[in-house]
Design a protein around this motif. Structure first.
Motif, short mmCIF file in Angstrom:
data_model
loop_
_atom_site.label_atom_id
_atom_site.label_comp_id
_atom_site.label_asym_id
_atom_site.label_seq_id
_atom_site.Cartn_x
_atom_site.Cartn_y
_atom_site.Cartn_z
N LEU A 179 0.83 -1.21 0.00
CA LEU A 179 0.00 0.00 0.00
C LEU A 179 0.87 1.26 0.00
O LEU A 179 0.42 2.33 0.37
CB LEU A 179 -0.93 0.00 1.22
N CYS A 180 2.12 1.08 -0.40
CA CYS A 180 3.08 2.18 -0.53
C CYS A 180 3.56 2.73 0.82
O CYS A 180 3.91 3.91 0.92
CB CYS A 180 2.52 3.32 -1.39
N GLY A 181 3.56 1.89 1.83
CA GLY A 181 4.07 2.31 3.13
C GLY A 181 5.57 2.54 3.10
O GLY A 181 6.30 1.87 2.37
N VAL A 182 6.04 3.50 3.90
CA VAL A 182 7.45 3.90 3.92
C VAL A 182 8.09 3.40 5.21
O VAL A 182 7.55 3.60 6.30
CB VAL A 182 7.60 5.43 3.85
N LYS A 183 9.23 2.75 5.09
CA LYS A 183 9.99 2.30 6.26
C LYS A 183 11.16 3.26 6.51
O LYS A 183 12.02 3.42 5.65
CB LYS A 183 10.50 0.88 6.06
N LEU A 184 11.17 3.91 7.68
CA LEU A 184 12.20 4.87 8.04
C LEU A 184 12.93 4.42 9.30
O LEU A 184 12.39 3.65 10.09
CB LEU A 184 11.57 6.25 8.29
N GLU A 185 14.16 4.89 9.46
CA GLU A 185 14.95 4.55 10.65
C GLU A 185 14.57 5.48 11.80
O GLU A 185 14.82 6.68 11.74
CB GLU A 185 16.44 4.68 10.35
N ALA A 186 13.96 4.89 12.82
CA ALA A 186 13.49 5.69 13.96
C ALA A 186 14.52 5.66 15.08
O ALA A 186 14.29 5.12 16.16
CB ALA A 186 12.14 5.16 14.45
N ASN A 187 15.66 6.26 14.83
CA ASN A 187 16.74 6.23 15.83
C ASN A 187 17.11 7.63 16.32
O ASN A 187 18.09 7.79 17.06
CB ASN A 187 17.98 5.54 15.26
N ASN A 188 16.34 8.64 15.90
CA ASN A 188 16.57 10.03 16.30
C ASN A 188 17.95 10.54 15.86
O ASN A 188 18.46 11.51 16.41
CB ASN A 188 16.44 10.18 17.83
N LYS A 189 18.54 9.89 14.87
CA LYS A 189 19.85 10.30 14.37
C LYS A 189 19.80 10.67 12.90
O LYS A 189 20.24 11.73 12.49
CB LYS A 189 20.87 9.18 14.59
#
Length: 221
Positions: A98-108
């Motif tokens: 469904l075109c979801g985006v995976k991002l790095e959630a590391n606050n960096k």
């Protein structure tokens, strides 16, 4: 028919069916120059991703699709001031189909995020938006975010896949990365913006504030 052959044919048919289903369900986005994606977005920001949480997409129990809610730390807003002042969360479909985006959630890691603002004020992002790690952007792309890309939102950027390829209107720029480099996001996408001139025509530009006579020809991106 031989039972072994029958089983093999059935397995191949099943794999083919599953593959076709994957293709049907896969996210599909039309190629677009970064400038066009910026122009088509309601919101453009630079941000860090602080955390992520999987949530229901709706309070309706019949809706089984889930969303990812990314908590972000906004660093700078380039577009969207008139609707939002500070963005705390962005939402994306949980499923990549469904075109979801995976991002790095590391606050960096910092990202350039573009997306749409829904009626309830939520920000929706997906794979068809222009979303890139900030450090992957070129100097020209970063400079263009402040004003240059938006100066060309009245221009039309057309993708050239094969020759002959020519403009059909004066306010058109030809995107030739695929034709020249056999990749969409090549030199032209990374270093040029299509800017509208005072006479209403559009042309590729690279550099600082655009003087009237300092445009490159569309055939030499």
């Amino acid at each position: 028919m031989n039972p072994l052959l029958s089983t093999l044919l059935f397995s191949l048919l099943l794999l083919l069916t599953l593959r076709i289903q994957e293709l049907i369900e896969a996210c599909s986005c039309a190629p677009a120059h970064p400038q066009q994606q910026i122009c088509d977005s309601a919101l453009v920001i630079r941000a860090k991703i602080s955390s992520e949480k999987v949530i229901a997409s709706s309070e309706d129990p019949l809706h089984t699709h889930k969303m990812i809610r990314y908590e972000i730390k906004q660093i700078k807003m380039f577009k969207g001031f008139e609707k939002l002042k500070d963005v705390q969360y962005v939402f994306t479909p949980f499923d990549s189909s469904l075109c979801g985006v995976k991002l790095e959630a590391n606050n960096k890691k910092q990202y350039l995020l573009t997306g749409q603002i829904l009626d309830d004020g939520k920000v929706l992002i997906h794979l068809c938006n222009y979303i890139e790690p900030w450090d992957d952007l070129t100097f020209s792309q970063k400079k263009s975010l402040n004003q240059r890309y938006q100066m060309g939102c009245g221009c039309k950027i057309s993708t050239c896949y094969m020759v002959p390829c020519s403009i059909s209107t004066p306010n058109e720029c030809l995107w030739t990365d695929w034709l020249i480099e056999r990749k969409l996001y090549g030199h032209q996408a990374k270093h040029y913006a299509c800017i509208k001139r005072s006479d209403g025509t559009c042309s590729w530009y690279r550099g600082g504030p655009p003087p009237e006579k300092d445009f490159v020809d569309i055939s030499e991106p």
